[in-house]
Write an enzyme that holds these catalytic residues in place. Structure first.
Site, short mmCIF file in Angstrom:
data_model
loop_
_atom_site.label_atom_id
_atom_site.label_comp_id
_atom_site.label_asym_id
_atom_site.label_seq_id
_atom_site.Cartn_x
_atom_site.Cartn_y
_atom_site.Cartn_z
CD1 TRP A 52 0.75 10.80 -4.55
CD2 TRP A 52 0.19 12.88 -5.16
NE1 TRP A 52 -0.60 10.83 -4.79
CE2 TRP A 52 -0.97 12.08 -5.15
CE3 TRP A 52 0.06 14.21 -5.53
CZ2 TRP A 52 -2.23 12.56 -5.50
CZ3 TRP A 52 -1.19 14.70 -5.87
CH2 TRP A 52 -2.30 13.89 -5.85
CG ASP A 53 2.14 7.62 -6.28
OD1 ASP A 53 2.55 8.15 -5.24
OD2 ASP A 53 1.38 6.64 -6.29
CB ALA A 139 -0.17 5.09 -8.96
NE ARG A 209 -3.46 2.36 -3.50
CZ ARG A 209 -3.99 2.18 -2.29
NH1 ARG A 209 -5.28 1.89 -2.15
NH2 ARG A 209 -3.24 2.30 -1.21
CG ASP A 210 -0.81 1.63 -6.91
OD1 ASP A 210 -1.60 2.53 -7.26
OD2 ASP A 210 -0.30 1.59 -5.77
CD GLU A 294 0.37 2.58 -0.95
OE1 GLU A 294 -0.74 3.01 -1.21
OE2 GLU A 294 1.26 3.27 -0.43
C1 FRU Z 1 1.15 5.70 -3.32
C2 FRU Z 1 -0.35 5.74 -3.50
C3 FRU Z 1 -0.77 4.76 -4.57
C4 FRU Z 1 -2.07 5.35 -5.05
C5 FRU Z 1 -1.85 6.84 -4.87
C6 FRU Z 1 -3.01 7.60 -4.36
O1 FRU Z 1 1.69 6.90 -2.93
O2 FRU Z 1 -1.00 5.48 -2.29
O3 FRU Z 1 -0.90 3.45 -4.10
O4 FRU Z 1 -2.31 4.99 -6.36
O5 FRU Z 1 -0.77 7.00 -3.98
O6 FRU Z 1 -2.76 8.96 -4.27
#
Ligand code: FRU
Length: 424
Positions: A52-53, A139, A209-210, A294
């Site tokens: 995903w990310d 992420a 996060r992130d 996010e």
């Molecule tokens: C975005 C997210 C980020 C997080 C990750 C968790 O898709 O929610 O904010 O780091 O995915 O899986």
């Protein structure tokens, strides 16, 4: 909740507000801010893992960087379990939807490489098992530091807690591929403080996060964006005149929107290497509007600061809504004031007929927007879906002043480099 002035004082800046009035201007399916339909016959990057990310390797100025002609991306990744009894339903079929929905709990950082900026080859895990201090590797951003190939990976170490961390390693290339070496010592940088940024103790649904480090093109200092929620006990926030904005008669009722308290956080490095950080008040708050902003990131263009962040339909507050996708804000200086792009903030949302087709958009300085495929309906009613866990088609947007326009679509996971670094 205290007002921004009481809470943050006069210095160094006042957070900009994404207001309920701004969000009322969000309109799904405006073709200039809607991602083209993703077809259900998309190819998948891998049958072994979900991704995903997606985090392209870049430098501190934001340029997407290849090394010795190899493009590199990092992805949040989790094994697919088509044969695991835990994910086999009562009819003996693989319940991919449940497997996919459980992925966050076992997210790990992997890397991929490519000669073409697409057709990614799996490199492997960035950190060996046991290196990262928590269950989840969430992420962040891989930064190419120099021509020696040193890489700082900033990411989020989650469960228990949520800590912004970094780990240093090195990218090594051959004519056959790329490997990531080192990445053995994870350094905790900071956690939510409860004064500016909400902690887990204040709200079990908090977000922190992130990390997205960058060098400010104007003052040259090292900063970092991150996702947070505004500090305070859950339910204590006030959605007042400022958060509501200028709404028409009949739109003053804020319902239970005090529970939605997203913000875009910023920290400044006290040292050159980014080992020592000081959190500053948020750049942008969305109290009463949305609970998640996010993966915040910047594009620096035309002397302006374009701030992008991803958000969901389900995280909007009572009385406001919008599609899953990427939202944006623009300012003339780093600390704002920021105004929502396109009036509303919406830059690229999913079409209402396929509300979960893509997510986790990252707008690159060349206007290309990468994201992943979440799920795409396979029948008219939308009850049957195909799970993605793979790269979505790349979309191009044009950023013009306070407006953005979708102008082109490219191949799945197309992330071309903006500059190539020859390693010494
Ligand atoms: C975005 C997210 C980020 C997080 C990750 C968790 O898709 O929610 O904010 O780091 O995915 O899986």
């Amino acid at each position: 909740m205290k007002s921004n002035t009481e809470k943050f004082g006069k210095t160094p800046h006042q957070p900009s507000l994404w207001t309920r009035a701004d969000a009322l201007k969000v309109h799904a399916d405006d073709p200039t801010t809607t991602q083209p339909l993703v077809s259900a016959d998309f190819p998948v990057l891998s049958n072994e893992v979900f991704i995903w990310d997606t985090m392209p390797l870049r430098d501190l100025d934001g340029n997407i960087t290849s090394v010795d002609g190899w493009s590199v991306i990092f992805t949040l990744t989790a094994d697919r379990h088509p044969n695991d009894p835990q994910y086999i339903d009562e009819n003996g079929n693989y319940d991919i939807t449940r497997d996919w929905n459980d992925r966050h709990g076992r997210a790990k950082m992997y890397y991929w490489f490519s000669r073409t900026g697409k057709d990614w080859k799996l490199g492997g895990r960035v950190m060996a098992e046991g290196v990262s201090p928590t269950a989840r590797e969430w992420a962040g951003t891989p930064i190419l530091l120099n021509e020696q190939g040193d890489v700082d990976l900033y990411y989020t170490a989650v469960t228990p807690g949520a800590t912004i961390v970094k780990v240093r390693g090195r990218v090594v290339t051959t004519e056959h591929g790329v490997s990531m070496v080192g990445f053995e010592k994870v350094k905790p940088l900071f956690e939510a403080d409860g004064k500016m940024y909400q902690t887990e103790a204040q709200n079990p649904f908090w977000g922190f996060r992130d990390p997205w480090p960058f060098r400010d093109p104007n003052d040259g200092k090292l900063y970092m964006l991150f996702e947070g929620n505004v500090a305070g006990e859950r339910g204590s926030h006030k959605v007042g005149k400022a958060e509501i904005g200028d709404v028409p008669p009949g739109y003053e009722d804020v319902g239970n929107s005090r529970f939605q308290t997203a913000c875009v956080g910023i920290a400044v490095a006290r040292d050159e290497d980014g080992d020592d950080w000081e959190m500053l008040p948020p750049l942008l708050t969305a109290v009463g509007v949305n609970d998640q902003t996010e993966r915040p990131h910047f594009v620096f263009q035309d002397g302006k600061y374009y701030l992008f962040t991803i958000s969901h339909t389900f995280t909007y507050a009572d009385g406001v809504t919008g599609p899953d996708g990427v939202y944006g804000f623009v300012a003339d200086s780093l600390f704002g004031p920021y105004v929502p792009l396109n009036g509303s903030g919406l830059v690229l949302g999913n079409p209402s007929s396929q509300p979960f087709q893509t997510y986790s958009h990252c707008v690159m300085p060349n206007g290309l927007v990468t994201s992943f495929i979440d799920s795409v309906p396979t029948d008219e009613s939308g009850t049957q879906i195909r799970i993605g866990g793979t790269e979505a088609p790349t979309v191009e947007i044009k950023i013009k002043g306070q407006q953005t326009f979708v102008v082109a679509e490219y191949d799945y996971g197309y992330i071309p480099p903006m500059l190539d670094v020859t390693l010494k």
